[in-house]
Design a protein around this motif. Sequence first.
Motif, PDB file in Angstrom:
ATOM      1  N   ILE E  38       0.874  -1.179   0.000  1.00  0.00           N
ATOM      2  CA  ILE E  38       0.000   0.000   0.000  1.00  0.00           C
ATOM      3  C   ILE E  38       0.910   1.227   0.000  1.00  0.00           C
ATOM      4  O   ILE E  38       1.746   1.381   0.885  1.00  0.00           O
ATOM      5  N   CYS E  39       0.761   2.077  -1.037  1.00  0.00           N
ATOM      6  CA  CYS E  39       1.570   3.289  -1.133  1.00  0.00           C
ATOM      7  C   CYS E  39       0.641   4.494  -0.984  1.00  0.00           C
ATOM      8  O   CYS E  39      -0.201   4.716  -1.850  1.00  0.00           O
ATOM      9  N   ASN E  40       0.798   5.228   0.112  1.00  0.00           N
ATOM     10  CA  ASN E  40      -0.040   6.399   0.324  1.00  0.00           C
ATOM     11  C   ASN E  40       0.808   7.659   0.263  1.00  0.00           C
ATOM     12  O   ASN E  40       1.923   7.691   0.784  1.00  0.00           O
ATOM     13  N   ALA E  41       0.262   8.696  -0.363  1.00  0.00           N
ATOM     14  CA  ALA E  41       0.961   9.983  -0.420  1.00  0.00           C
ATOM     15  C   ALA E  41       0.126  11.023   0.312  1.00  0.00           C
ATOM     16  O   ALA E  41      -1.072  11.136   0.079  1.00  0.00           O
ATOM     17  N   SER E  42       0.770  11.738   1.220  1.00  0.00           N
ATOM     18  CA  SER E  42       0.100  12.791   1.988  1.00  0.00           C
ATOM     19  C   SER E  42       0.810  14.103   1.723  1.00  0.00           C
ATOM     20  O   SER E  42       2.026  14.130   1.576  1.00  0.00           O
ATOM     21  N   ILE E  43       0.045  15.181   1.674  1.00  0.00           N
ATOM     22  CA  ILE E  43       0.677  16.479   1.451  1.00  0.00           C
ATOM     23  C   ILE E  43       0.489  17.359   2.673  1.00  0.00           C
ATOM     24  O   ILE E  43      -0.611  17.512   3.193  1.00  0.00           O
ATOM     25  N   GLU E  44       1.601  17.879   3.146  1.00  0.00           N
ATOM     26  CA  GLU E  44       1.584  18.732   4.337  1.00  0.00           C
ATOM     27  C   GLU E  44       2.050  20.118   3.900  1.00  0.00           C
ATOM     28  O   GLU E  44       3.016  20.234   3.139  1.00  0.00           O
ATOM     29  N   ASP E  45       1.400  21.158   4.402  1.00  0.00           N
ATOM     30  CA  ASP E  45       1.705  22.507   3.904  1.00  0.00           C
ATOM     31  C   ASP E  45       2.870  23.173   4.608  1.00  0.00           C
ATOM     32  O   ASP E  45       2.818  24.373   4.927  1.00  0.00           O
ATOM     33  N   ARG E  46       3.895  22.400   4.900  1.00  0.00           N
ATOM     34  CA  ARG E  46       5.120  22.987   5.444  1.00  0.00           C
ATOM     35  C   ARG E  46       6.265  22.012   5.246  1.00  0.00           C
ATOM     36  O   ARG E  46       6.037  20.842   4.950  1.00  0.00           O
ATOM     37  N   VAL E  47       7.465  22.501   5.402  1.00  0.00           N
ATOM     38  CA  VAL E  47       8.646  21.659   5.208  1.00  0.00           C
ATOM     39  C   VAL E  47       9.332  21.449   6.557  1.00  0.00           C
ATOM     40  O   VAL E  47       9.035  22.151   7.525  1.00  0.00           O
ATOM     41  N   PRO E  48      10.255  20.466   6.632  1.00  0.00           N
ATOM     42  CA  PRO E  48      10.968  20.264   7.894  1.00  0.00           C
ATOM     43  C   PRO E  48      11.773  21.510   8.277  1.00  0.00           C
ATOM     44  O   PRO E  48      12.166  22.286   7.388  1.00  0.00           O
ATOM     45  N   PRO E  49      12.049  21.691   9.578  1.00  0.00           N
ATOM     46  CA  PRO E  49      12.738  22.894  10.063  1.00  0.00           C
ATOM     47  C   PRO E  49      14.004  23.242   9.276  1.00  0.00           C
ATOM     48  O   PRO E  49      14.226  24.416   8.966  1.00  0.00           O
ATOM     49  N   PHE E  50      14.803  22.217   8.912  1.00  0.00           N
ATOM     50  CA  PHE E  50      16.087  22.545   8.265  1.00  0.00           C
ATOM     51  C   PHE E  50      15.925  23.121   6.858  1.00  0.00           C
ATOM     52  O   PHE E  50      16.897  23.548   6.247  1.00  0.00           O
ATOM     53  N   MET E  51      14.682  23.143   6.313  1.00  0.00           N
ATOM     54  CA  MET E  51      14.481  23.639   4.949  1.00  0.00           C
ATOM     55  C   MET E  51      13.631  24.906   4.887  1.00  0.00           C
ATOM     56  O   MET E  51      13.382  25.433   3.795  1.00  0.00           O
ATOM     57  N   ARG E  52      13.168  25.378   6.042  1.00  0.00           N
ATOM     58  CA  ARG E  52      12.248  26.514   6.020  1.00  0.00           C
ATOM     59  C   ARG E  52      12.853  27.759   5.398  1.00  0.00           C
ATOM     60  O   ARG E  52      14.020  28.045   5.596  1.00  0.00           O
TER      61      ARG E  52
END
Lengths: 255, 255, 255, 255, 255, 255
Positions: E38-52
Amino acid sequence: MRHDGRKVDQLRKVDIVNDFVIHPEGSVLISVGNTKVICNASIEDRVPPFMRGEGKGWITAEYSMLPRATEQRTIRESSKGKISGRTMEIQRLIGRALRAVVDLKALGERTIWIDCDVIQADGGTRTASITGAFVAMTVALGKLLNEGKIKALPITDFLAAVSVGVDAEHGEILDLNYLEDSSAQVDMNVIMTSKGSLVEIQGTGEEATFSRSQLNSMLDLAEQGIQTLIEYQKEALGDLSLIVTDNLTKQVELK
Amino acid sequence: MRHDGRKVDQLRKVDIVNDFVIHPEGSVLISVGNTKVICNASIEDRVPPFMRGEGKGWITAEYSMLPRATEQRTIRESSKGKISGRTMEIQRLIGRALRAVVDLKALGERTIWIDCDVIQADGGTRTASITGAFVAMTVALGKLLNEGKIKALPITDFLAAVSVGVDAEHGEILDLNYLEDSSAQVDMNVIMTSKGSLVEIQGTGEEATFSRSQLNSMLDLAEQGIQTLIEYQKEALGDLSLIVTDNLTKQVELK
Amino acid sequence: MRHDGRKVDQLRKVDIVNDFVIHPEGSVLISVGNTKVICNASIEDRVPPFMRGEGKGWITAEYSMLPRATEQRTIRESSKGKISGRTMEIQRLIGRALRAVVDLKALGERTIWIDCDVIQADGGTRTASITGAFVAMTVALGKLLNEGKIKALPITDFLAAVSVGVDAEHGEILDLNYLEDSSAQVDMNVIMTSKGSLVEIQGTGEEATFSRSQLNSMLDLAEQGIQTLIEYQKEALGDLSLIVTDNLTKQVELK
Amino acid sequence: MRHDGRKVDQLRKVDIVNDFVIHPEGSVLISVGNTKVICNASIEDRVPPFMRGEGKGWITAEYSMLPRATEQRTIRESSKGKISGRTMEIQRLIGRALRAVVDLKALGERTIWIDCDVIQADGGTRTASITGAFVAMTVALGKLLNEGKIKALPITDFLAAVSVGVDAEHGEILDLNYLEDSSAQVDMNVIMTSKGSLVEIQGTGEEATFSRSQLNSMLDLAEQGIQTLIEYQKEALGDLSLIVTDNLTKQVELK
Amino acid sequence: MRHDGRKVDQLRKVDIVNDFVIHPEGSVLISVGNTKVICNASIEDRVPPFMRGEGKGWITAEYSMLPRATEQRTIRESSKGKISGRTMEIQRLIGRALRAVVDLKALGERTIWIDCDVIQADGGTRTASITGAFVAMTVALGKLLNEGKIKALPITDFLAAVSVGVDAEHGEILDLNYLEDSSAQVDMNVIMTSKGSLVEIQGTGEEATFSRSQLNSMLDLAEQGIQTLIEYQKEALGDLSLIVTDNLTKQVELK
Amino acid sequence: MRHDGRKVDQLRKVDIVNDFVIHPEGSVLISVGNTKVICNASIEDRVPPFMRGEGKGWITAEYSMLPRATEQRTIRESSKGKISGRTMEIQRLIGRALRAVVDLKALGERTIWIDCDVIQADGGTRTASITGAFVAMTVALGKLLNEGKIKALPITDFLAAVSVGVDAEHGEILDLNYLEDSSAQVDMNVIMTSKGSLVEIQGTGEEATFSRSQLNSMLDLAEQGIQTLIEYQKEALGDLSLIVTDNLTKQVELK
């Protein structure tokens, strides 16, 4: 006069309650001023893997504080999932200290577990733990003796611990409470036997240093405080203390 | 007659000591037979991150047993580095139960931390924890009230807990000690208010099942036991209990 | 009529797919409305260390949710490095429930591992897990029987679980979906056998309480729902269900 | 003569290599006999959260041993997932010792990270770490001074550490190697400044005790050994050592 | 002919089910022979701290196997409290591979979470995960496009993965199942785009080595297998695949 | 000319110091440019539990970096309490690579522990670790041979590793330093034997892809670099290298 009315060489009020809870082989509630510690001793009929087959016993200690033993609630180490450096240092210290007055050969392949749980803290929790744990351990070993599992009480001397320190206002002082400990320039824990032999000494300048003359004054205070603490231990131990005293006498005679 | 001489509907001896240790806002030592739990309540002036800005308070509980609270020494959860499933269940239960009788809006953005530390265990530690924690929490909230930080005591009813069970020999019984708990066919924890409202009910057949008629008999026993426990709580709370009673009366009048 | 068109005493659509994946001894995909759980049963030819030599078997369960089983992605417990209290409660509940209908002596020194993995969640995941796990476990034990490793199917009764609750609008309702669960005043999980015997009951007021009369109404709804779920189980089990029914008849005759 | 040919008051061969690796602000390889430790000092332009806004700096230390620094391979603490009590004690000791000779106010809101990695162990790794770390830290602070980020070198005195002990054959001895350490009756670590002030003293009877007279003899040995170690530090520091000496002179004049 | 009847250059049966579960933005069940993920893709409206603050997006993957995805039950990583090296390698590989065909600038400050959960394993789980995850991710990004949150689909090419190997009996073979994988002398995973560009190549001799000529034969097999897998992806993606093809054409024209 | 003056096919300066620390059976300090790794080999007279009784040996590797091996201080994995995915990948790679040139049957039931500790990092730490570890392992096995514990040196060929990559400015380049590695479009690690057989190849496009023609150019560079590295290994091994060469000749003759 110190902020709580004590003289520089005066211990806080000491109280040692024996048989505090019912399950452990030895169970003591020790109070030193507002510091209160439950010291339980458990006896297990085997030793850790690294000691098996050596015909010797082992003593190990664990130390913990209830979250509200302190003024501010502290997070449980079980919740954090790890034990702090401070706790580890104290646990190792308690175990090492008690091992210095127990004949581990005579104990046989058994482990004595010491659990020191601070229910109320006001400075000196590690030294109170050691002083109380000695009593709990002796009671537990006394039971082994009564049950005929060992032939003699394998304790070579009494053992107690106290803190001493150097204070900007009063110089060298005995038995620091939390307030005094927080502002002391030097903080030292001393563990001694009734014969005045040193078992452990840990002195630390808190962003400060100390001279050998200050060290000597602190050791004088500690020696006197420890003799008084041992009197309290004897009282709590009752007849068992006579056996320890007897052990001591025999050693002297042997020499 | 049960093995300890009690009747099937008889609680063990209950004792609730208030102000047991000095630092917490509320501190109680509750004894139910040989089960002894220190229940401390702490108040923190903020809520966990997931609740900020909602204008509501929160109540969270932690539960632990001293290693020698039990017959056999149990390993510390801090040494294992993780909390057992049993501990987690109990912690969640205590917090949930107390939240049912506190007006979290009226509490404001504060967290009440409940720490239940079992120093001696003989069955029923989770129910004793809840019964004792209610008192410690009420005392802590009473201090907030006295300090003028809240306008009214945000407690809507008394709350206590008891275990009931089914035993091969005596049928339904109240307040099981460890020996009874170990051999019971059914084990149920009931949490109720003084009005007889159910807050939580957890009944489990231990490799067995139970009928709805047995469930009803157990609930009857629990209801009576809880009323008695609430009398002990009132006594320990003194005048504070009058405010809770008063809160209750007002609610009835409102309806 | 509830928000999804159901009556208060109506289950969601139930579907039980047998032999869902190829490796486990028993493998079921259960759907209850939009809740979907893979329930796998594995048989291991030994028991955990604490049970060795007792001649009895053991049943243990693990429960997990895929991160996107939920509306919002939840962090994996393997990434967090620890299992939540909620997961532990559910795991313990599933294992305990199944053990109530298995003759562990007849199982012999074997462990049945139950793995419940929620791939889509919409309320009632723990009750769907139990209902599905019963089928997977029975299939796995059926294989043991076919291979001649056990003489009889050691299952004493059918077992299913359902949630019930109290809702501000509809009163007592059966089989809550996520939306209903989030706003319910009371949430209760009931586990029963086909004979109507209770195995476990866990009822919780969510910052609310409930009366014994509400408890009874919820139990009535649960009993009826569980009978329906058992019909679905029988259908999925095919001929194996006849052996369980036969086991049941013999027990009644013995009495 | 000791087993390696040394006199009781003789240090092992000492060597301090400056600029050992390229990235750290200060990097030293210290050898004391066969004990070899890489001591790196890093400067970070902020302090830990609990110290923010106080206008003071902080010094923290980490200590580790390569798995084959020892005769038998020891398991990595990263593989075990936790740091041993021994490591924590040493880390806390190194940090505390260095803080005693740094003016944290003058350092400003910066953290000095000290990393002591033992690549070869033969007793005395913690004291070698402190002696080497002092040099690495001073070099790192010297760079801050050269870059104009601080106005003066915030070091108030030289600091070195050495072990002393009591041996059944030779009595009090200086700078124990692993073989001596394993059989010593008493083991003591002493940390002192060039002025002879004590910063830390930790003496332990290993299943034995010691007298105050033995304590004094050990302190005499330690004091002399530390003066020699400080000469090695001065040599490694070159001109930077003149600034520390100058700081010392000014303090004396102020008094 | 291989043991399952396939030719050396033949893929197993491939099936890609779109919209497998309801909550994720993209959800795919991919089957390659008996391997099912099962391959699920989720989209979150922010990036990890090291990329902000960099104006770029991020893609991160997690991989797990159900305990009975395998022939023998494997222990859950959540129960062990840590993720294995194998899992970490696969997670890093999946994320890295997908990032090679996504224009992270055009994605904006969003994170795509890829969850690959193997429900049935028969070799090639990591390559099936990548092939399925590409489809799930594209579907999720297609939703972002439809919602007007991004202006163009930021996917630069199709991407699929396959395993190849060297077998004592058949030489170079394509798409190894578990049995073949267990006895292969060389095991290689290849990730390619539709243009035949290599994204990642990981070849390992299993206690063996391989020549450059064998490497080339394996790459030929992989290239052909990947082209076929991309045809399955296109079919599953429907119209969305046209946008990717269009993106590809534009890039070629630009060059 | 590259930024450090090297040609595209030029290795950095290589230095291999044998017998670097005293305790391990094999101990090497390898420098490749500014990258410096201590590679220690330990021999344990047993294998991990999963291999017992098979009459074969095992090789396992651990890899770590000192916190200030890097430009910026990195947090210790022991402090974080877990090992990163990167570390795990490298550890697995080193062990797998070495196992490809050791006859595990001839080794007998022994484990070779390889510890690679990076004390200074400037790119290529994993390949330098493998190249150095081969020497340390061979020295350790040479000791086993000298002690008569094995009859022949169980090493079938020399083994070394190097990184290659694709750079926007210079195309394919050999032995990337940190600066080159950070900006490379493709990064590939190649592990080969002296016969030119591939043991492992791991090529990754960093948000980019690469063609088969680029792959071939990189492999050509790697092959040549590895031959040079093997010359350095032979020099460091001295006479031991003759035995490995002899082993190689015999294998060829056998074929």
